[in-house]
Write a protein that holds these residues in place. Structure first.
Motif, PDB file in Angstrom:
ATOM      1  N   TYR A 138     -34.380  37.478  32.374  1.00  0.00           N
ATOM      2  CA  TYR A 138     -35.662  38.277  31.662  1.00  0.00           C
ATOM      3  C   TYR A 138     -35.773  37.798  30.278  1.00  0.00           C
ATOM      4  CZ  TYR A 138     -37.271  42.003  28.351  1.00  0.00           C
ATOM      5  OH  TYR A 138     -37.937  42.739  27.383  1.00  0.00           O
ATOM      6  N   TRP A 139     -34.894  37.510  29.327  1.00  0.00           N
ATOM      7  CA  TRP A 139     -35.154  36.983  28.094  1.00  0.00           C
ATOM      8  C   TRP A 139     -35.821  35.772  27.902  1.00  0.00           C
ATOM      9  CZ3 TRP A 139     -35.474  40.208  24.177  1.00  0.00           C
ATOM     10  CH2 TRP A 139     -34.709  41.361  24.086  1.00  0.00           C
ATOM     11  N   TYR A 140     -35.265  34.831  28.892  1.00  0.00           N
ATOM     12  CA  TYR A 140     -35.625  33.383  29.204  1.00  0.00           C
ATOM     13  C   TYR A 140     -37.270  33.195  29.459  1.00  0.00           C
ATOM     14  CZ  TYR A 140     -36.566  28.605  30.424  1.00  0.00           C
ATOM     15  OH  TYR A 140     -36.616  27.241  30.486  1.00  0.00           O
ATOM     16  N   THR A 141     -37.784  34.043  30.294  1.00  0.00           N
ATOM     17  CA  THR A 141     -39.031  34.243  30.988  1.00  0.00           C
ATOM     18  C   THR A 141     -39.756  34.758  29.682  1.00  0.00           C
ATOM     19  OG1 THR A 141     -38.009  34.395  33.073  1.00  0.00           O
ATOM     20  CG2 THR A 141     -40.566  34.745  32.791  1.00  0.00           C
ATOM     21  N   LEU A 142     -39.279  35.929  29.267  1.00  0.00           N
ATOM     22  CA  LEU A 142     -40.385  36.578  27.990  1.00  0.00           C
ATOM     23  C   LEU A 142     -40.406  35.627  27.190  1.00  0.00           C
ATOM     24  CD1 LEU A 142     -41.515  39.303  27.729  1.00  0.00           C
ATOM     25  CD2 LEU A 142     -39.493  39.754  26.067  1.00  0.00           C
ATOM     26  N   LYS A 143     -39.519  34.713  26.658  1.00  0.00           N
ATOM     27  CA  LYS A 143     -39.590  33.965  25.548  1.00  0.00           C
ATOM     28  C   LYS A 143     -40.772  32.943  25.918  1.00  0.00           C
ATOM     29  CE  LYS A 143     -37.545  30.149  22.778  1.00  0.00           C
ATOM     30  NZ  LYS A 143     -36.123  29.480  22.628  1.00  0.00           N
ATOM     31  N   VAL A 144     -40.766  32.304  27.068  1.00  0.00           N
ATOM     32  CA  VAL A 144     -41.910  31.631  27.647  1.00  0.00           C
ATOM     33  C   VAL A 144     -43.266  32.064  27.805  1.00  0.00           C
ATOM     34  CG1 VAL A 144     -42.504  29.970  29.514  1.00  0.00           C
ATOM     35  CG2 VAL A 144     -40.278  30.033  28.759  1.00  0.00           C
ATOM     36  N   ALA A 145     -43.141  33.341  28.231  1.00  0.00           N
ATOM     37  CA  ALA A 145     -44.400  34.203  28.229  1.00  0.00           C
ATOM     38  C   ALA A 145     -45.208  34.112  27.241  1.00  0.00           C
ATOM     39  CB  ALA A 145     -44.207  35.592  28.923  1.00  0.00           C
ATOM     40  N   ASN A 146     -44.349  34.870  25.960  1.00  0.00           N
ATOM     41  CA  ASN A 146     -44.654  34.886  24.807  1.00  0.00           C
ATOM     42  C   ASN A 146     -45.411  33.725  24.084  1.00  0.00           C
ATOM     43  OD1 ASN A 146     -44.378  37.770  24.627  1.00  0.00           O
ATOM     44  ND2 ASN A 146     -42.293  37.390  23.878  1.00  0.00           N
ATOM     45  N   THR A 147     -44.630  32.429  24.321  1.00  0.00           N
ATOM     46  CA  THR A 147     -44.992  31.459  23.723  1.00  0.00           C
ATOM     47  C   THR A 147     -46.392  30.814  24.201  1.00  0.00           C
ATOM     48  OG1 THR A 147     -42.708  30.701  23.475  1.00  0.00           O
ATOM     49  CG2 THR A 147     -44.261  28.867  23.333  1.00  0.00           C
ATOM     50  N   TYR A 148     -46.586  30.853  25.364  1.00  0.00           N
ATOM     51  CA  TYR A 148     -47.887  30.491  26.144  1.00  0.00           C
ATOM     52  C   TYR A 148     -48.880  31.653  26.556  1.00  0.00           C
ATOM     53  CZ  TYR A 148     -45.426  26.121  26.374  1.00  0.00           C
ATOM     54  OH  TYR A 148     -44.884  24.860  26.003  1.00  0.00           O
ATOM     55  N   LYS A 149     -48.627  32.857  26.035  1.00  0.00           N
ATOM     56  CA  LYS A 149     -49.290  34.070  26.335  1.00  0.00           C
ATOM     57  C   LYS A 149     -49.665  34.273  27.651  1.00  0.00           C
ATOM     58  CE  LYS A 149     -51.339  33.521  21.673  1.00  0.00           C
ATOM     59  NZ  LYS A 149     -50.574  32.673  21.056  1.00  0.00           N
ATOM     60  N   SER A 150     -48.767  34.199  28.446  1.00  0.00           N
ATOM     61  CA  SER A 150     -49.025  34.598  30.037  1.00  0.00           C
ATOM     62  C   SER A 150     -48.739  36.028  30.408  1.00  0.00           C
ATOM     63  CB  SER A 150     -48.238  33.210  30.632  1.00  0.00           C
ATOM     64  OG  SER A 150     -48.492  33.772  32.129  1.00  0.00           O
ATOM     65  N   ASP A 151     -49.659  36.648  30.479  1.00  0.00           N
ATOM     66  CA  ASP A 151     -49.481  37.987  31.331  1.00  0.00           C
ATOM     67  C   ASP A 151     -48.553  38.087  32.466  1.00  0.00           C
ATOM     68  OD1 ASP A 151     -50.589  39.375  29.040  1.00  0.00           O
ATOM     69  OD2 ASP A 151     -52.539  39.473  30.090  1.00  0.00           O
ATOM     70  N   LEU A 152     -48.919  36.898  33.293  1.00  0.00           N
ATOM     71  CA  LEU A 152     -48.367  36.746  34.730  1.00  0.00           C
ATOM     72  C   LEU A 152     -46.787  36.749  34.490  1.00  0.00           C
ATOM     73  CD1 LEU A 152     -48.446  36.890  37.753  1.00  0.00           C
ATOM     74  CD2 LEU A 152     -49.111  34.666  37.610  1.00  0.00           C
ATOM     75  N   LEU A 153     -46.446  35.771  33.580  1.00  0.00           N
ATOM     76  CA  LEU A 153     -45.037  35.410  33.098  1.00  0.00           C
ATOM     77  C   LEU A 153     -44.304  36.560  32.770  1.00  0.00           C
ATOM     78  CD1 LEU A 153     -44.755  31.706  31.984  1.00  0.00           C
ATOM     79  CD2 LEU A 153     -44.188  32.836  34.236  1.00  0.00           C
ATOM     80  N   LYS A 154     -45.216  37.445  31.495  1.00  0.00           N
ATOM     81  CA  LYS A 154     -44.502  38.747  31.176  1.00  0.00           C
ATOM     82  C   LYS A 154     -44.457  39.410  32.182  1.00  0.00           C
ATOM     83  CE  LYS A 154     -46.098  39.416  26.939  1.00  0.00           C
ATOM     84  NZ  LYS A 154     -46.871  39.779  26.001  1.00  0.00           N
ATOM     85  N   ALA A 155     -45.168  39.827  33.251  1.00  0.00           N
ATOM     86  CA  ALA A 155     -44.941  40.719  34.173  1.00  0.00           C
ATOM     87  C   ALA A 155     -43.839  40.371  34.951  1.00  0.00           C
ATOM     88  CB  ALA A 155     -46.160  40.562  35.067  1.00  0.00           C
TER      89      ALA A 155
END
Length: 384
Positions: A138-155
């Motif tokens: 969760y924490w690793y994926t959320l970090k990448v999602a926030n870095t690249y502004k990906s709603d799909l990765l955030k989901a």
């Protein structure tokens, strides 16, 4: 364009890396949970294992979407492929909803005939392993999602968090069943199913909003409108519309300017509008600017007025009949207030002692007043 392409490549590579890592973990957890669930007779752990297998489906969708959303625009997709992510998110939501319902159905069947659990150490160990591994993902994926502004990765990050929470519920159910409350295992499975359905609903709702072109946050729209209104040369801003396209934002806006500006000056103002808009909204990638001389939300369209070619033909004929066709060197038209205003440009040699500027103005205005749809005029004199 080169920098944009490089950013998209980095975004795609980072998304695929974190998704592949999650897929490996999900596969191992799914196998461990289902095997342990059958060995220990735990319906909750089996349900959690099925949940982990559903994560593999979502990982596959994400890999497909991130690969295709990074593609450049083409003839079939002139606005790019960013909504591949949105469609993948909606597909993931549907899959999760089906899985959640099946988990609840199976758990309710087991609730009527609860089973005693065995191999307690194995069940508890697998449940604990699932909690810690999914929380780390969760924490690793959320970090990448926030870095690249990906709603799909955030989901997908929140999907990992929901797995961790569901594993906690399963662990509580297993622990309760091992201590004389066998029905707790089935109740835990039902809770997991409900959590999966809730996540599906949230993902599906957000994706649907984007697919039906829901506007961005109202506060952001207000800030953007205020920023555009402060640009020099912009008299007012109206018909501002925004929508999300994948991880980016698109907007179109009408800006009202002085009606007598040149075309080139109006273009420069539109360039300024685009620059300020992209500075105001970081994720704004596409801006369409309409330059208006009047508020077209209030004033009626000019469907009844002749277009330029026809209007010039009408004017030329009227000038010829009044013997002015040789004196006017250029005509400029302004469509304002439901009429056509006309600027006449004449050479200085037209000015004679018996033919002053006032006389020329009066005669031209009388000529134009007889024409339907035409309004005020101005005259300008210049060297040949």
């Amino acid at each position: 364009m080169i920098f944009i392409t490089l950013d998209l490549v980095k975004r795609t590579q980072a998304s695929q890396k974190v998704t592949l890592m999650g897929a490996v973990v999900d596969l191992l957890l799914a196998v461990f949970k289902i095997i342990a669930g059958f060995i220990g007779n735990s319906g909750a752990l089996i349900a959690d294992g099925i949940h982990s297998f559903s994560d593999l489906l979502s990982d596959g969708l994400i890999l497909y979407a991130t690969k295709h959303s990074a593609l450049d625009a083409d003839e079939e997709h002139p606005y790019g492929h960013k909504r591949f992510e949105t469609v993948a998110t909606l597909g993931l939501a549907i899959i999760l909803a089906i899985i959640g319902l099946s988990v609840i159905f199976n758990a309710m069947t087991r609730l009527a005939n609860p089973y005693s659990l065995s191999h307690s150490s194995l069940l508890l160990s697998i449940g604990t392993l699932s909690i810690f591994s999914k929380e780390a993902l969760y924490w690793y994926t959320l970090k990448v999602a926030n870095t690249y502004k990906s709603d799909l990765l955030k989901a997908n990050a929140w999907h990992h968090r929901s797995d961790a929470l569901s594993s906690i519920v399963v662990l509580i159910g297993i622990f309760g069943s091992l201590n004389g409350y066998p029905y707790l295992d089935s109740i835990a499975a039902i809770v997991v199913g409900l959590m999966v359905i809730y996540i599906a609903w949230k993902l599906g709702l957000d994706a649907t909003k984007e697919l039906v072109d829901t506007s961005i946050d109202a506060q952001q729209v207000t800030q953007l409108k205020h920023a555009l209104g402060k640009i020099s040369g912009v008299n007012s801003v109206h018909s501002l519309r925004t929508r999300k396209i994948g991880h980016t934002i698109s907007c179109d806006v009408h800006v009202q300017v002085d009606p007598f500006l040149s075309v080139s000056e109006g273009h420069i103002i539109s360039v300024s509008v685009e620059r300020v808009a992209k500075k105001c909204l970081k994720d704004l990638s596409d801006v369409t600017v309409h330059i208006d001389v009047e508020d077209d939300e209030i004033n009626a369209p000019y469907e009844a007025l002749p277009e330029r070619a026809q209007a010039l033909e009408i004017l030329t004929k009227a000038l010829f009949n009044n013997e002015y066709d040789d004196e006017v060197s250029r005509i400029q038209l302004h469509y304002l207030e439901g009429k056509i205003y006309v600027d006449f440009y004449l050479p200085l040699k037209c000015l004679q002692p018996d033919n002053s500027a006032d006389k020329i103005l009066v005669k031209l205005q009388e000529t134009v007043n007889k024409l339907k749809g035409f309004g005020k005029i101005k005259i300008y004199f210049s060297q040949d």
